[in-house]
Scaffold this active site. Structure first.
Site, PDB file in Angstrom:
ATOM      1  N   ARG A  18      -7.600   0.029  -8.127  1.00 28.20           N
ATOM      2  CA  ARG A  18      -7.625  -1.137  -7.236  1.00 28.20           C
ATOM      3  C   ARG A  18      -7.502  -0.692  -5.783  1.00 28.20           C
ATOM      4  NH1 ARG A  18      -3.786  -5.946  -8.898  1.00 28.20           N
ATOM      5  NH2 ARG A  18      -5.080  -6.995  -7.335  1.00 28.20           N
ATOM      6  N   CYS A  38       1.565  -4.826  -2.737  1.00 29.79           N
ATOM      7  CA  CYS A  38       0.865  -4.651  -4.016  1.00 29.79           C
ATOM      8  C   CYS A  38      -0.205  -5.728  -4.070  1.00 29.79           C
ATOM      9  CB  CYS A  38       1.844  -4.723  -5.180  1.00 29.79           C
ATOM     10  SG  CYS A  38       2.784  -6.272  -5.257  1.00 29.79           S
TER      11      CYS A  38
END
Length: 279
Positions: free
Chosen positions: A177, A235
């Site tokens: 990611r 995050c």
């Protein structure tokens, strides 16, 4: 401050005259059945905590998928969980504390100091052969704890961008990611320019416990923590970043949370996105 409690320590605490409040934060991205998992089996006496509704406010493009709850709402939830003034709290989940750390961070942010994570989470309790209880959660006697926001540092999107240039900004998401190879939930792929990849999963040993402090310190120093005056963490939506902050504290570093994280950053078309393995 102590970040973790071992299974052996928890057993002693639960048998003492002043047992802790035990919170079960069963949650995982893509799995909305935490309450059912709790009902199937939890540590005796544990209170179920719903991450989406009790540890976050309503999602928005500006705040991301899990904005911080208002302190009044968090205090109301803490009363439902039965937390009384000066009472210790131990928190766990069934995923290495990557979700439980959100409750740990929020209660610490709200001024509580006697809050720890069960090291190894529910897996460690099971591995010790200790009993679970099943059935729907029952409400404990209401608590009376008073919460006040601001005991831990936070940054907004501008602060995160500044940290990526003049301090150290860690991206706690999985490497794919960060690199922009996949993006399963947020508007755009990639990472905040200048952020350094430090996946949360690498904080843990194979058994789900935190790595020893010296190993965590080496891990973060290799990413620039030793030379940084200030550290920030983000995050996807501010959940697993709290686990990174817990690991950093074990290692001897203080870090600020960017609550909106990538979910808020990527929803703003004016914010740049970097891809690839380099900051």
């Amino acid at each position: 401050m102590t970040v973790t409690t071992t299974v052996a320590e928890l057993r002693e605490l639960l048998a003492s005259d002043t047992p802790p409040v035990l919170l079960d934060v069963r949650w995982a991205l893509g799995d909305p059945h935490g309450r059912a998992h709790h009902a199937e089996g939890h540590i005796p006496g544990a209170v179920y905590v719903d991450l989406d509704t009790e540890l976050a406010s309503a999602p928005s493009p500006e705040g991301g998928r899990h904005p911080l709850p208002a302190i009044e709402d968090l205090q109301e939830a803490a009363h439902r969980w039965g937390i009384r003034q000066d009472q210790p709290v131990v928190i766990y989940d069934d995923s290495g504390n990557t979700a439980a750390a959100r409750a740990w961070w929020l209660l610490r942010y709200a001024g509580l100091s006697r809050v720890t994570l069960l090291d190894g989470a529910l897996g460690a309790w099971r591995a010790a052969g200790l009993p679970l209880e099943s059935g729907p959660p029952t409400g404990p006697p209401p608590g009376d704890v008073v919460l006040r926001a601001g005991a831990l540092p936070v940054v907004d999107a501008d602060g995160a961008a500044e940290l990526a240039v003049s301090g150290l900004l860690l991206d706690a998401r999985a490497g794919e990611r960060y690199r922009g190879e996949v993006e399963p939930v947020d508007p755009r792929a990639g990472h905040i320019p200048g952020a350094v990849s430090a996946p949360t999963g690498e904080n843990l040993a194979a058994d789900g416990t935190f790595l020893p402090a010296e190993e965590l310190r080496k891990r973060f120093e290799e990413r620039g923590a030793g030379a940084a005056d200030r550290i920030g963490v983000y995050c996807g939506s501010g959940v697993t970043a709290a686990h990174q902050i817990a690991a950093l504290e074990i290692a001897g570093f203080e870090a600020a949370l960017f609550p909106g994280s990538w979910s808020a950053w990527s929803a703003d078309p004016g914010r740049p996105a970097a891809t690839g393995g380099r900051p």
